[in-house]
Design an enzyme around this catalytic site. Structure first.
Site, PDB file in Angstrom:
ATOM      1  N   ASP A 227       2.664   5.217   4.472  1.00 29.20           N
ATOM      2  CA  ASP A 227       4.094   5.529   4.246  1.00 29.20           C
ATOM      3  C   ASP A 227       4.086   7.058   4.384  1.00 29.20           C
ATOM      4  OD1 ASP A 227       4.470   3.283   3.143  1.00 29.20           O
ATOM      5  OD2 ASP A 227       3.845   3.623   1.250  1.00 29.20           O
TER       6      ASP A 227
ATOM      7  N   LYS B 256       5.897   7.315   9.258  1.00 26.57           N
ATOM      8  CA  LYS B 256       5.647   6.805  10.859  1.00 26.57           C
ATOM      9  C   LYS B 256       6.838   6.366  11.434  1.00 26.57           C
ATOM     10  CE  LYS B 256       2.520   3.969   9.082  1.00 26.57           C
ATOM     11  NZ  LYS B 256       2.418   4.370   7.711  1.00 26.57           N
TER      12      LYS B 256
ATOM     13  N   GLY C 153       6.663  -1.050   5.587  1.00 31.03           N
ATOM     14  CA  GLY C 153       7.991  -0.701   5.462  1.00 31.03           C
ATOM     15  C   GLY C 153       8.117   0.588   5.982  1.00 31.03           C
ATOM     16  N   HIS C 154       8.817   0.599   7.040  1.00 30.21           N
ATOM     17  CA  HIS C 154       9.277   1.843   7.813  1.00 30.21           C
ATOM     18  C   HIS C 154      10.454   2.207   7.806  1.00 30.21           C
ATOM     19  CE1 HIS C 154       5.192   1.285  10.538  1.00 30.21           C
ATOM     20  NE2 HIS C 154       5.144   1.242   9.219  1.00 30.21           N
TER      21      HIS C 154
ATOM     22  N   GLN D 214       0.339   0.911   8.491  1.00 33.99           N
ATOM     23  CA  GLN D 214      -0.817   1.197   7.413  1.00 33.99           C
ATOM     24  C   GLN D 214      -1.228   2.495   7.955  1.00 33.99           C
ATOM     25  OE1 GLN D 214      -1.048  -2.224   8.401  1.00 33.99           O
ATOM     26  NE2 GLN D 214       0.874  -2.390   7.031  1.00 33.99           N
TER      27      GLN D 214
HETATM   28  P1  GDP Z   1       5.991   4.810   6.782  1.00 34.44           P
HETATM   29  O1  GDP Z   1       5.726   3.672   6.385  1.00 34.44           O
HETATM   30  O2  GDP Z   1       5.066   5.687   7.278  1.00 34.44           O
HETATM   31  O3  GDP Z   1       7.112   4.536   7.920  1.00 34.44           O
HETATM   32  O4  GDP Z   1       6.675   5.700   5.834  1.00 34.44           O
HETATM   33  P2  GDP Z   1       7.828   5.050   4.810  1.00 34.44           P
HETATM   34  O5  GDP Z   1       9.217   4.845   5.308  1.00 34.44           O
HETATM   35  O6  GDP Z   1       7.334   3.769   3.790  1.00 34.44           O
HETATM   36  O7  GDP Z   1       7.981   6.241   3.487  1.00 34.44           O
HETATM   37  C1  GDP Z   1       8.465   7.369   3.775  1.00 34.44           C
HETATM   38  C2  GDP Z   1       9.550   7.753   2.983  1.00 34.44           C
HETATM   39  O8  GDP Z   1       9.772   9.150   2.906  1.00 34.44           O
HETATM   40  C3  GDP Z   1      10.976   6.986   3.356  1.00 34.44           C
HETATM   41  O9  GDP Z   1      11.786   6.849   2.184  1.00 34.44           O
HETATM   42  C4  GDP Z   1      11.680   8.214   4.178  1.00 34.44           C
HETATM   43  O10 GDP Z   1      12.774   8.179   4.482  1.00 34.44           O
HETATM   44  C5  GDP Z   1      11.168   9.354   3.413  1.00 34.44           C
HETATM   45  N1  GDP Z   1      10.897  10.739   4.331  1.00 34.44           N
HETATM   46  C6  GDP Z   1      10.396  10.544   5.626  1.00 34.44           C
HETATM   47  N2  GDP Z   1      10.268  11.914   6.091  1.00 34.44           N
HETATM   48  C7  GDP Z   1      10.847  12.805   4.900  1.00 34.44           C
HETATM   49  C8  GDP Z   1      10.971  14.026   4.903  1.00 34.44           C
HETATM   50  O11 GDP Z   1      10.512  14.811   5.648  1.00 34.44           O
HETATM   51  N3  GDP Z   1      11.262  14.345   3.606  1.00 34.44           N
HETATM   52  C9  GDP Z   1      11.802  13.672   2.713  1.00 34.44           C
HETATM   53  N4  GDP Z   1      12.212  14.248   1.486  1.00 34.44           N
HETATM   54  N5  GDP Z   1      11.882  12.273   2.767  1.00 34.44           N
HETATM   55  C10 GDP Z   1      11.280  11.807   4.035  1.00 34.44           C
HETATM   56  P1  IMO Z   2       3.152   1.437   6.022  1.00 33.37           P
HETATM   57  O1  IMO Z   2       3.162   0.720   7.349  1.00 33.37           O
HETATM   58  C1  IMO Z   2       1.100   1.820   2.313  1.00 33.37           C
HETATM   59  C2  IMO Z   2      -1.856  -1.133   0.965  1.00 33.37           C
HETATM   60  C3  IMO Z   2      -1.555  -2.203   0.018  1.00 33.37           C
HETATM   61  C4  IMO Z   2      -2.872  -2.257  -0.670  1.00 33.37           C
HETATM   62  C5  IMO Z   2      -3.894  -2.523   0.738  1.00 33.37           C
HETATM   63  C6  IMO Z   2      -4.119  -4.137   0.987  1.00 33.37           C
HETATM   64  O2  IMO Z   2       4.485   1.301   5.493  1.00 33.37           O
HETATM   65  O3  IMO Z   2       2.403   2.571   5.890  1.00 33.37           O
HETATM   66  P2  IMO Z   2      -2.412  -5.744   2.058  1.00 33.37           P
HETATM   67  O4  IMO Z   2      -1.160  -6.281   1.479  1.00 33.37           O
HETATM   68  O5  IMO Z   2      -2.392  -5.179   3.266  1.00 33.37           O
HETATM   69  O6  IMO Z   2      -3.489  -6.692   2.249  1.00 33.37           O
HETATM   70  O7  IMO Z   2      -2.650  -4.619   0.833  1.00 33.37           O
HETATM   71  O8  IMO Z   2      -3.000  -1.927   1.608  1.00 33.37           O
HETATM   72  N1  IMO Z   2      -0.673  -1.197   2.215  1.00 33.37           N
HETATM   73  C7  IMO Z   2       0.088  -0.137   2.378  1.00 33.37           C
HETATM   74  N2  IMO Z   2       0.098   0.886   1.643  1.00 33.37           N
HETATM   75  N3  IMO Z   2       1.934   1.371   3.211  1.00 33.37           N
HETATM   76  C8  IMO Z   2       1.775   0.474   3.933  1.00 33.37           C
HETATM   77  O9  IMO Z   2       2.173   0.299   5.187  1.00 33.37           O
HETATM   78  C9  IMO Z   2       0.769  -0.413   3.440  1.00 33.37           C
HETATM   79  N4  IMO Z   2       0.391  -1.919   3.957  1.00 33.37           N
HETATM   80  C10 IMO Z   2      -0.489  -2.182   2.981  1.00 33.37           C
HETATM   81  O10 IMO Z   2      -0.819  -1.575  -1.072  1.00 33.37           O
HETATM   82  O11 IMO Z   2      -3.609  -1.102  -1.386  1.00 33.37           O
HETATM   83 MG    MG Z   3       5.904   2.476   4.510  1.00 35.17          MG
END
Ligand code: GDP
Ligand code: IMO
Ligand code: MG
Length: 426
Positions: A13, A16, A40-41, A224
């Protein structure tokens, strides 16, 4: 060679999806190479938010070919829902390519994941309960079903009958669960899933080789992150695949010579969902402040994320493990209101100082963070688009992290929106 990898340097998270969205502007192909719908991207375009689980984040650009590589595990119903969700919002997935060698996540994987987590009680791993671990376990045990099996109904049915004889016996004996009807599942896969997904199955390896050979830019999108890696993460509190950059090659079928850029994505602080060690975790008010301001709740599971200070020890280790060539720093704006900001510059264990992650789990578990404290900037950054507009303390924080990580920070994000970032010149 024209290949770039985007990889998370923390526990996921990091942002990416939004960095892929920025870099993909200049790319012709974007490939997911591991993980499944545990990811979840998020991409925010004007007032629209897209949260993608399986389809590469480059899909929003018409000029990009999105590819799901052999290293991914696919829940076919989630993929179909994602294709339909995108179509309903004007994004056509007709050009999406699926590797025939990607494995399927099926209902019995999800059931096994849920039941195993429930049985672990307080010792739970905190998985996403999506069946990811059991699906990769079946792949390694050579009893998994692959995307290509959807093309051959007879084989699909007989493989399901054989694997479910074993899996159902296990579910019944260990968990007193009735199991899954193999014929019913085969019927669903043959009548509902295959007609939708079969047309997308393609020779992804051949396609990528030809693209790279022609000098087209390919972006590999990790899911991840480094410390959720099955080998290099905080085992056993990890996922069941290898998010590190090296796996981009295995998970898509190319060689090391194809890569000339590895962008490590780091949040300006640290978060983690699920169980496991977290040396810089904050339990009090500051942790809650980061969670509120950063909206740190799981993109799909909505679980609150644990929050803490930036950990440069992990960062340096991630730079090594992925051979990062540069860093993208996200969510700097979340630190806007803090008087002071801490960065963990080393760990101390039993009087010894560690600049990289200790090589033994027993040492990591006892690590105490050594902090540097920097002044905050107390100014909103969300409208900043140029480096010169940043307050001095924010620049100092960025430069401090660059020195700690030994790499240039090329992107600094100051909000979730597509345009809310600053490009630092090479
Ligand atoms: P990923 O899994 O690495 O793609 O990241 P996620 O989408 O799960 O989580 C990142 C969260 O932070 C999302 O809700 C984005 O919209 C938000 N986000 C990304 N970059 C920024 C930033 O620079 N500032 C803020 N406030 N939010 C951001
Ligand atoms: P993105 O791509 C954050 C974590 C779960 C748990 C561990 C194992 O959005 O960054 P799993 O269901 O994969 O067997 O769970 O990995 N986990 C993540 N944490 N971002 C993710 O994906 C994750 N995908 C799995 O919370 O700790
Ligand atoms: Mg994510």
């Amino acid at each position: 060679m024209p290949g770039s990898i985007v990889v998370g340097t923390q526990w996921g998270d990091e942002g990416k999806g939004r960095i892929v969205d920025i870099v993909a502007k200049e790319c012709q192909h974007v490939v997911r190479y591991q993980g499944g719908h545990n990811a979840g991207h998020t991409i925010v375009v004007d007032s629209e938010t897209f949260a993608l689980q399986l389809i590469p984040s480059g899909v929003l650009y018409e000029h990009v070919t999105p590819i799901i590589g052999n290293g991914v595990v696919i829940n076919p119903w989630v993929l179909i829902d994602e294709i339909d969700m995108l179509a309903s919002r004007g994004v056509d997935c007709g050009r999406l390519m699926l590797s025939p060698a990607a494995h399927l996540v099926l209902p019995y994987h999800q059931i096994a994941d849920e039941l195993a987590e429930a049985q672990r009680g307080d010792a739970k791993l905190g998985t996403t309960k999506r069946g990811i671990g059991p699906a990769y376990a079946d792949k390694a045990a050579r009893v998994g079903l692959r995307v290509e099996d959807l093309l051959e109904p007879m084989t699909l049915r007989s493989r399901l009958l054989s694997v479910l004889a074993d899996r159902n016996a296990y579910l019944q004996r260990v968990y007193d669960h009735p199991g899954v009807d193999p014929d019913e599942l085969a019927d669903q896969l043959i009548t509902e899933v295959a007609p939708r997904l079969a047309p997308l199955v393609a020779d992804t390896v051949g396609w990528l080789h030809e693209a790279l050979h022609a000098g087209e830019r390919v972006l590999f999108e990790g899911a991840q992150a480094t410390f959720l890696d099955l080998d290099h993460g905080t085992y056993p509190f990890v996922t069941s695949s290898n998010p590190v950059a090296g796996f981009a090659l295995v998970g898509s079928g190319i060689g090391p010579g194809a890569i000339d850029q590895v962008i490590g994505i780091a949040k300006a602080y640290t978060t983690r969902v699920g169980s496991g060690p977290f040396v810089t975790e904050l339990h009090g008010e500051t942790g809650e402040h980061l969670r509120d301001r950063g909206a740190e709740y799981g993109t799909n599971t909505n679980r609150p994320r644990r929050c803490g200070w930036f950990d440069a020890v992990m960062g340096r280790q991630a730079v090594r493990l992925n051979a990062c060539t540069e860093i993208a720093l996200t969510k700097l704006d979340v630190l806007d209101e803090l008087d002071t900001i801490k960065v963990c510059v080393a760990y101390e264990v039993d009087g010894h100082r560690y600049d990289y992650l200790p090589h033994l789990r027993s040492l990591h578990d006892r690590a105490v963070p050594v902090y540097a404290t920097l002044p905050g900037w107390k100014t909103p950054l969300d409208k900043v688009t140029q480096r010169w507009q940043l307050p001095r303390q924010a620049v100092d924080y960025i430069v401090f992290l660059e020195r700690q990580l030994g790499l240039p920070i090329r992107y600094v994000c100051v909000g979730p929106g597509r345009e809310q970032y600053i490009r630092f010149a090479a």
